[in-house]
Motif scaffolding. Structure first.
Motif, PDB file in Angstrom:
ATOM      1  N   THR A  17      31.244  40.708  19.560  1.00  0.00           N
ATOM      2  CA  THR A  17      32.158  40.229  20.598  1.00  0.00           C
ATOM      3  C   THR A  17      31.816  38.834  21.110  1.00  0.00           C
ATOM      4  OG1 THR A  17      30.832  41.275  22.325  1.00  0.00           O
ATOM      5  CG2 THR A  17      32.655  42.570  21.384  1.00  0.00           C
ATOM      6  N   GLU A  18      30.847  38.154  20.502  1.00  0.00           N
ATOM      7  CA  GLU A  18      30.427  36.871  21.052  1.00  0.00           C
ATOM      8  C   GLU A  18      31.493  35.788  20.926  1.00  0.00           C
ATOM      9  OE1 GLU A  18      26.949  35.147  19.223  1.00  0.00           O
ATOM     10  OE2 GLU A  18      27.571  35.769  17.255  1.00  0.00           O
ATOM     11  N   THR A  63      44.840  50.474  33.035  1.00  0.00           N
ATOM     12  CA  THR A  63      44.588  50.996  31.691  1.00  0.00           C
ATOM     13  C   THR A  63      43.935  49.934  30.822  1.00  0.00           C
ATOM     14  OG1 THR A  63      46.463  52.503  31.863  1.00  0.00           O
ATOM     15  CG2 THR A  63      45.667  51.998  29.634  1.00  0.00           C
ATOM     16  N   LEU A  64      44.450  48.718  30.877  1.00  0.00           N
ATOM     17  CA  LEU A  64      43.870  47.635  30.078  1.00  0.00           C
ATOM     18  C   LEU A  64      42.450  47.317  30.512  1.00  0.00           C
ATOM     19  CD1 LEU A  64      46.953  45.257  29.815  1.00  0.00           C
ATOM     20  CD2 LEU A  64      45.966  46.680  28.007  1.00  0.00           C
ATOM     21  N   LEU A  65      42.209  47.293  31.809  1.00  0.00           N
ATOM     22  CA  LEU A  65      40.866  47.014  32.306  1.00  0.00           C
ATOM     23  C   LEU A  65      39.886  48.106  31.893  1.00  0.00           C
ATOM     24  CD1 LEU A  65      41.620  45.619  35.863  1.00  0.00           C
ATOM     25  CD2 LEU A  65      40.790  44.348  33.876  1.00  0.00           C
ATOM     26  N   CYS A  66      40.312  49.350  32.014  1.00  0.00           N
ATOM     27  CA  CYS A  66      39.440  50.463  31.629  1.00  0.00           C
ATOM     28  C   CYS A  66      39.198  50.467  30.126  1.00  0.00           C
ATOM     29  CB  CYS A  66      40.029  51.795  32.082  1.00  0.00           C
ATOM     30  SG  CYS A  66      40.032  51.980  33.872  1.00  0.00           S
ATOM     31  N   ALA A  67      40.216  50.152  29.350  1.00  0.00           N
ATOM     32  CA  ALA A  67      40.056  50.126  27.899  1.00  0.00           C
ATOM     33  C   ALA A  67      39.066  49.041  27.499  1.00  0.00           C
ATOM     34  CB  ALA A  67      41.403  49.890  27.221  1.00  0.00           C
ATOM     35  N   ARG A  68      39.139  47.882  28.137  1.00  0.00           N
ATOM     36  CA  ARG A  68      38.195  46.799  27.836  1.00  0.00           C
ATOM     37  C   ARG A  68      36.782  47.217  28.210  1.00  0.00           C
ATOM     38  NH1 ARG A  68      37.674  41.374  26.711  1.00  0.00           N
ATOM     39  NH2 ARG A  68      35.976  40.329  27.795  1.00  0.00           N
ATOM     40  N   ALA A  69      36.617  47.864  29.362  1.00  0.00           N
ATOM     41  CA  ALA A  69      35.293  48.316  29.781  1.00  0.00           C
ATOM     42  C   ALA A  69      34.757  49.361  28.813  1.00  0.00           C
ATOM     43  CB  ALA A  69      35.352  48.875  31.199  1.00  0.00           C
ATOM     44  N   ALA A  70      35.611  50.259  28.358  1.00  0.00           N
ATOM     45  CA  ALA A  70      35.170  51.291  27.424  1.00  0.00           C
ATOM     46  C   ALA A  70      34.785  50.664  26.089  1.00  0.00           C
ATOM     47  CB  ALA A  70      36.282  52.329  27.230  1.00  0.00           C
ATOM     48  N   TRP A 120      33.803  35.879  27.720  1.00  0.00           N
ATOM     49  CA  TRP A 120      33.033  36.851  28.491  1.00  0.00           C
ATOM     50  C   TRP A 120      33.835  37.277  29.712  1.00  0.00           C
ATOM     51  CZ3 TRP A 120      27.235  35.051  28.850  1.00  0.00           C
ATOM     52  CH2 TRP A 120      26.712  34.961  27.563  1.00  0.00           C
ATOM     53  N   ALA A 121      33.745  38.537  30.040  1.00  0.00           N
ATOM     54  CA  ALA A 121      34.399  39.052  31.244  1.00  0.00           C
ATOM     55  C   ALA A 121      33.410  38.957  32.401  1.00  0.00           C
ATOM     56  CB  ALA A 121      34.823  40.498  31.032  1.00  0.00           C
ATOM     57  N   TYR A 122      33.858  38.466  33.537  1.00  0.00           N
ATOM     58  CA  TYR A 122      33.026  38.347  34.729  1.00  0.00           C
ATOM     59  C   TYR A 122      33.660  39.141  35.864  1.00  0.00           C
ATOM     60  CZ  TYR A 122      30.698  34.376  32.538  1.00  0.00           C
ATOM     61  OH  TYR A 122      29.978  33.576  31.690  1.00  0.00           O
ATOM     62  N   ASN A 123      32.835  39.738  36.683  1.00  0.00           N
ATOM     63  CA  ASN A 123      33.319  40.345  37.913  1.00  0.00           C
ATOM     64  C   ASN A 123      32.195  40.318  38.933  1.00  0.00           C
ATOM     65  OD1 ASN A 123      31.691  42.778  37.704  1.00  0.00           O
ATOM     66  ND2 ASN A 123      33.122  43.463  36.158  1.00  0.00           N
ATOM     67  N   PHE A 124      32.597  40.315  40.185  1.00  0.00           N
ATOM     68  CA  PHE A 124      31.633  40.342  41.275  1.00  0.00           C
ATOM     69  C   PHE A 124      32.258  41.175  42.383  1.00  0.00           C
ATOM     70  CE2 PHE A 124      29.213  39.030  44.904  1.00  0.00           C
ATOM     71  CZ  PHE A 124      27.950  38.865  44.380  1.00  0.00           C
ATOM     72  N   LEU A 125      31.552  42.173  42.832  1.00  0.00           N
ATOM     73  CA  LEU A 125      32.072  43.113  43.819  1.00  0.00           C
ATOM     74  C   LEU A 125      31.369  42.903  45.150  1.00  0.00           C
ATOM     75  CD1 LEU A 125      33.754  45.678  44.456  1.00  0.00           C
ATOM     76  CD2 LEU A 125      31.769  46.996  43.755  1.00  0.00           C
ATOM     77  N   ARG A 126      32.136  42.837  46.214  1.00  0.00           N
ATOM     78  CA  ARG A 126      31.564  42.749  47.561  1.00  0.00           C
ATOM     79  C   ARG A 126      32.087  43.927  48.370  1.00  0.00           C
ATOM     80  NH1 ARG A 126      31.415  37.285  50.573  1.00  0.00           N
ATOM     81  NH2 ARG A 126      29.435  37.273  49.470  1.00  0.00           N
ATOM     82  N   THR A 127      31.184  44.626  49.028  1.00  0.00           N
ATOM     83  CA  THR A 127      31.572  45.716  49.924  1.00  0.00           C
ATOM     84  C   THR A 127      31.262  45.311  51.352  1.00  0.00           C
ATOM     85  OG1 THR A 127      29.426  46.798  49.713  1.00  0.00           O
ATOM     86  CG2 THR A 127      31.145  47.492  48.180  1.00  0.00           C
ATOM     87  N   PHE A 128      32.033  45.868  52.264  1.00  0.00           N
ATOM     88  CA  PHE A 128      31.824  45.625  53.688  1.00  0.00           C
ATOM     89  C   PHE A 128      31.588  46.963  54.372  1.00  0.00           C
ATOM     90  CE2 PHE A 128      32.982  41.222  53.747  1.00  0.00           C
ATOM     91  CZ  PHE A 128      33.873  41.074  52.702  1.00  0.00           C
TER      92      PHE A 128
END
Length: 111
Positions: free
Chosen positions: A79-80, A15-22, A84-92
Motif C-alpha cells: 500500500t505504499e 461503509t467506505l471508511l470502515c472498508a478502508r480500515a478493514a 496515507w490516511a491520517y486522523n486525529f481524535l479529540r475528546t472533551f
C-alpha cells in the motif's frame, strides 16, 4: 438535501471508511519496510496540523483522552504507493457538573 438522501450518503461514507480500515488490517504480502526520516517528519507535521486545527475546550470542559503524536515506523509495501490516511481524535470531558453526576450515580446505586 432530503433526510433520506443525507442518511444514505452518511451510510455510504461510513461503509467506505470502515472498508478502508478493514483493508488496512489485512495481510501484507509484499512485506513491511521502515519509513524514511522524511516520511516520519511528514507524518508528525501532518498530525500536528490536524491537532492544531481542532477547537480548544470551552468553559466547564477539558480536553480528555490521548493526544500524543507519534510517527508511523513502518509501512506495508502493498500500500505504499497509495496516499496515507491520517486522523486525529479529540475528546472533551465535562467537569463543571461532575459532583451532580457523581451524586446521581450514587443515588441510582443506592436504589
Amino acid at each position: 438535501m432530503h433526510a433520506r438522501n443525507r442518511s444514505s450518503m452518511l451510510s455510504l461514507l461510513l461503509t467506505l471508511l470502515c472498508a478502508r480500515a478493514a483493508f488496512g488490517d489485512g495481510e501484507c504480502a509484499g512485506g513491511m519496510r521502515d519509513t524514511t526520516a522524511a516520511e516520519r517528519q511528514l507524518n508528525i507535521t501532518t498530525l500536528e496540523t490536524l491537532r492544531a486545527a481542532l477547537p480548544p475546550s470551552i468553559e466547564g470542559w477539558v480536553i480528555g483522552g490521548y493526544e500524543e503524536i507519534s510517527a508511523r515506523q513502518s509501512i506495508c509495501r502493498d500500500t505504499e504507493a497509495t496516499p496515507w490516511a491520517y486522523n486525529f481524535l479529540r475528546t472533551f470531558n465535562r467537569i463543571d457538573d461532575a459532583a451532580q453526576r457523581d451524586q446521581a450515580v450514587a443515588d441510582a446505586g443506592a436504589a
